[in-house]
Each structure stands twice: as structure tokens, then as C-alpha cells.
Design an enzyme around this catalytic site. Structure first.
Site, mmCIF file in Angstrom:
data_model
loop_
_atom_site.group_PDB
_atom_site.id
_atom_site.type_symbol
_atom_site.label_atom_id
_atom_site.label_comp_id
_atom_site.label_asym_id
_atom_site.label_seq_id
_atom_site.Cartn_x
_atom_site.Cartn_y
_atom_site.Cartn_z
ATOM 1 N N ASP A 174 -2.996 -6.951 15.049
ATOM 2 C CA ASP A 174 -2.353 -5.640 15.124
ATOM 3 C C ASP A 174 -2.386 -5.085 16.534
ATOM 4 O OD1 ASP A 174 -1.321 -4.979 12.611
ATOM 5 O OD2 ASP A 174 -3.288 -4.461 11.828
ATOM 6 N N GLU B 96 -6.026 4.671 13.636
ATOM 7 C CA GLU B 96 -6.970 3.741 14.268
ATOM 8 C C GLU B 96 -7.696 4.311 15.477
ATOM 9 O OE1 GLU B 96 -2.997 2.784 16.268
ATOM 10 O OE2 GLU B 96 -3.690 3.295 14.254
ATOM 11 N N HIS C 290 -0.918 1.367 16.160
ATOM 12 C CA HIS C 290 -1.154 0.150 16.958
ATOM 13 C C HIS C 290 -0.082 0.001 18.038
ATOM 14 C CE1 HIS C 290 -4.283 -1.064 14.163
ATOM 15 N NE2 HIS C 290 -3.451 -0.945 13.151
ATOM 16 N N LYS D 290 1.481 1.758 7.278
ATOM 17 C CA LYS D 290 1.794 0.931 8.444
ATOM 18 C C LYS D 290 2.658 1.686 9.436
ATOM 19 C CE LYS D 290 0.706 -2.488 9.446
ATOM 20 N NZ LYS D 290 -0.493 -2.739 10.299
ATOM 21 N N ARG E 283 0.828 -1.197 0.000
ATOM 22 C CA ARG E 283 0.000 0.000 0.000
ATOM 23 C C ARG E 283 0.873 1.261 0.000
ATOM 24 N NH1 ARG E 283 -3.642 -1.571 5.133
ATOM 25 N NH2 ARG E 283 -1.629 -2.501 5.692
ATOM 26 N N TYR F 211 -1.161 4.403 10.574
ATOM 27 C CA TYR F 211 -1.538 3.429 11.597
ATOM 28 C C TYR F 211 -0.352 3.236 12.540
ATOM 29 C CZ TYR F 211 -5.686 2.018 8.927
ATOM 30 O OH TYR F 211 -6.886 2.014 8.274
#
Length: 371
Positions: free
Chosen positions: A270, A118, A96, A75, A15, A94
Site C-alpha cells: 500500500d 493510516e 496511502h 479504501k 469491506r 485510507y
């Protein structure tokens, strides 16, 4: 503002943080965009396509991190990327953090302003930047389970949907949120026997109406979970506690009650996973076996379908990213939903669930920005 887009370096992550269409939106609003060469290769977007959209092309990730006022990724930054972040720089991606003390420590050390997709919220209490990838992951979870169930992959040798005269597979979805809904839709579409467990009665009512009785809905007591897991051919872990580590709902002892060759797909990986035996895997080596049960725990499932995922993600992140690029920290002060995305700022953890999960001091986002 100069917005930087480095190429993703996580294993089999294809991505990209900004699509060419998104780049054009930034440029039209007066921002500059610097994209690392090859960053869009996974979605078929060449450097020339990015140039046509108005971006400049950087040779290396170091050039992007050094120049950018805001870095937009997909990510969580790997440690070598964290080392290039600096105070005053915004990271929008993101994160996490709850199950990842190393990344958290590196972001704290960097002094950057880290805004996590998120944990950004909306007026309805939803997670609008997590939702599109949850939709993708939920659908992919059933595809992954179908592959893992095949005998050459070590599975039971079962077709999820069965055929006339042969029972369909039993799919148990733990969690009735976005992931669970889309996993159930895929499983129902294939003809599986589907059960969804959740602790929200209003949500169970919604799901029951959505599927018009095509799925079983159960309130998630320990007994119900134990019984369903033992009878399942596939268990999808789809439980989310925003920003916090996922609860461990299935212990190793309970795993031993499952059928040999059954499959669990832990979409919550995740956030640490909701099975005791879960640990993160990659698309290169997606599965492993514990007590005869196949575990699929890929931590970036949507990365396998980067064209769909990148466009879906950009559709959701674009308004928030533009606000950050236009107003910087003032965008966080002006918008409480975007402010909920702030996880780390100038060395302080500003999201309580992350601080609690990692036993770190917590400072509210408002106080951290004011300081």
C-alpha cells in the site's frame, strides 16, 4: 452532519466504511447517514438492516457523493470517485498517498478535506486506525504464503510447519511492528522456524520476551537481511514509515539468491512495497513470479475477510469519525492526533512525508485550516 457511505469499487473489496452498528451510533448523536444500496453486502448487511439502524439508502454512489458533508470509506478513492469530491467535503478513509501521485493530484484538484486513517496517531505514538488492518494483514500474510508455497501454485511444495522428522519452513519477517508481530504469531502457531528483523533494539527485546525465545530476533543490518532472505522459504515485508513510501530493502539482485519457489508477501505494498520487484496485485490475480520467486502483493489484503475487517476497523475509526461529524474542521484543531490524519486540505498537501515523497509543496495542517 450528513454522512455518506458509498459502496467500495476496488477489485474484490468487500469491506464497508460504516457497519450498521456504527450507523446507529451516528444516528443516536443526531447525524444523518446515507448508505449506497448494496454497500454492506460483503459483510451480510442488507439495505433493510441499514434502514433499521437509522440510515437512508441511496441508489447510486453519485447520490452519496453529491449529498454527503462527510464521506466515510475504507479504501482510497478511485479516480472516478475523486472526481465527485468537492471543496468543503470531508473524506475519511485510507489514502496511502505517498506512492500514488494520480490520486494525490485528484484530491488536490477536488479541494476536499482528506483525512487518512493510516496517519492518525494516539498518545503512545501508535497508529490506532492502521493497527486493526495491520493485525488482519499480518495474519493473512502467513495464510497467503502457505497457499503460494504449494506445488500446484508454483511454490516449493513445502508445508510451513513441517511434520515430525521433516524440517519446518523458514519464515523471515522484515519489520517488528504490528504486521510483523501478527505474522510471526501465525507462523509460530503453525510450527515454522521464524526470524524477525528490526532496527529498534527495544522492540526486539519486547518481541523476544513475547515469544519467550520461540523466534529469533535480529538487528536488521544489510548483511543480516541478505543472509536471512537467501535462506528463507517465506519473506514477509512488514516495514512501515508512517505516511511515506516504504523503503526498498530487498533488491532484485538479492532476490536472485532466494530458493526457486520461495515466496515473498509484501504487506507494505500500500505504501509502494519494500521489495524492488514488488507491484500491487489484486485478489483476482494475487501473485506473479520474478526470477523464480513468487510475489504476493495484494494491496487490500484485509478485504478478503470483510466481516472481521469491517468490524475491527469500525471499532477503531468510530470515535474519530463521530468527532469529525460533530465538529468538522474544529475537531482537527482540537485533537492533534486526528489532525495528524489530515493529508490534503483545499488543494494543499498537509502531511510532510507525502509531500516529500511526491516532491510537492507542504503546508502544515494548522496553517492550511487557518487559511
Amino acid at each position: 452532519m450528513l454522512v455518506g457511505v458509498p459502496k467500495e469499487i476496488k477489485t474484490h473489496e468487500y469491506r464497508v466504511g460504516l457497519t450498521p452498528a456504527a450507523v446507529r451510533e451516528y444516528v443516536q448523536r443526531g447525524h444523518k447517514v446515507l448508505v449506497q444500496s448494496g454497500a454492506g453486502a460483503g459483510i451480510g448487511a442488507s439495505d433493510d438492516i441499514y434502514r433499521q439502524a437509522g440510515a437512508d439508502i441511496a441508489k447510486t454512489a453519485q447520490d452519496v457523493f453529491k449529498s454527503a458533508d462527510m464521506v466515510v470509506k475504507v479504501k482510497e478513492p478511485q479516480l472516478e470517485e475523486c472526481a465527485q469530491l468537492r471543496e468543503g467535503q470531508i473524506l475519511f478513509t485510507y489514502l496511502h498517498l505517498a506512492p500514488d501521485p494520480q490520486q494525490t493530484a485528484a484530491l488536490i484538484k477536488s479541494g476536499c478535506t482528506a483525512v487518512a486513517y493510516e496517519t492518525v496517531t494516539d498518545e503512545r505514538g501508535g497508529l490506532p486506525l492502521l493497527a486493526p488492518m495491520s493485525e488482519v494483514a499480518g495474519r493473512l500474510a502467513i495464510e497467503a504464503a502457505g497457499v503460494a508455497l504449494k506445488r500446484p501454485a508454483g511454490g516449493r511444495g513445502l508445508l510451513i510447519g513441517g511434520v515430525p522428522g521433516v524440517p519446518a519452513g523458514r519464515v523471515v519477517v522484515v519489520g517488528g511492528g504490528v504486521v510483523g508481530l501478527h505474522a510471526a504469531r501465525m507462523a509460530v502457531g503453525l510450527g515454522a522456524e521464524v526470524t524477525i528483523l528490526d532496527r529498534s533494539l527495544p522492540r526486539l527485546r519486547e518481541l523476544d520476551e513475547m515469544f519467550a525465545g520461540r523466534v529469533r530476533t535480529l538487528y536488521s543490518t544489510f548483511e543480516a537481511l541478505d543472509n536471512e532472505v537467501a535462506a528463507a522459504d517465506v519473506v514477509i515485508g512488514a516495514v512501515l514509515v508512517p505516511g511515506a513510501s516504504a523503503p526498498k530493502l530487498v533488491s532484485r539482485d538479492k532476490l536472485k539468491t532466494m530458493k526457486p519457489g520461495a515466496v515473498i508477501v509484501d504487506v507494505a505494498i500500500d505504501q509502494g512495497g519494500c521489495f524492488e520487484t514488488s507491484h500491487a496485485t489484486t485478489h483476482a490475480e494475487p501473485t506473479y513470479v520474478v526470477d523464480g520467486v513468487i510475489h504476493y502483493c495484494v494491496a487490500n489484503m484485509p478485504g478478503a475477510v470483510p466481516v472481521t475487517s469491517s468490524h475491527a476497523l469500525n471499532n477503531a475509526t468510530l470515535p474519530f469519525g463521530l468527532a469529525l461529524a460533530t465538529s468538522g474542521l474544529n475537531a482537527l484543531l482540537a485533537n492533534p492526533h486526528l489532525r495528524n490524519g489530515l493529508n490534503v486540505h483545499k488543494g494543499k498537501v498537509t502531511y510532510k512525508a507525502v509531500a516529500d515523497s511526491l516532491n510537492l509543496p507542504y503546508v502544515s495542517a494548522e496553517n492550511a485550516i487557518a487559511a
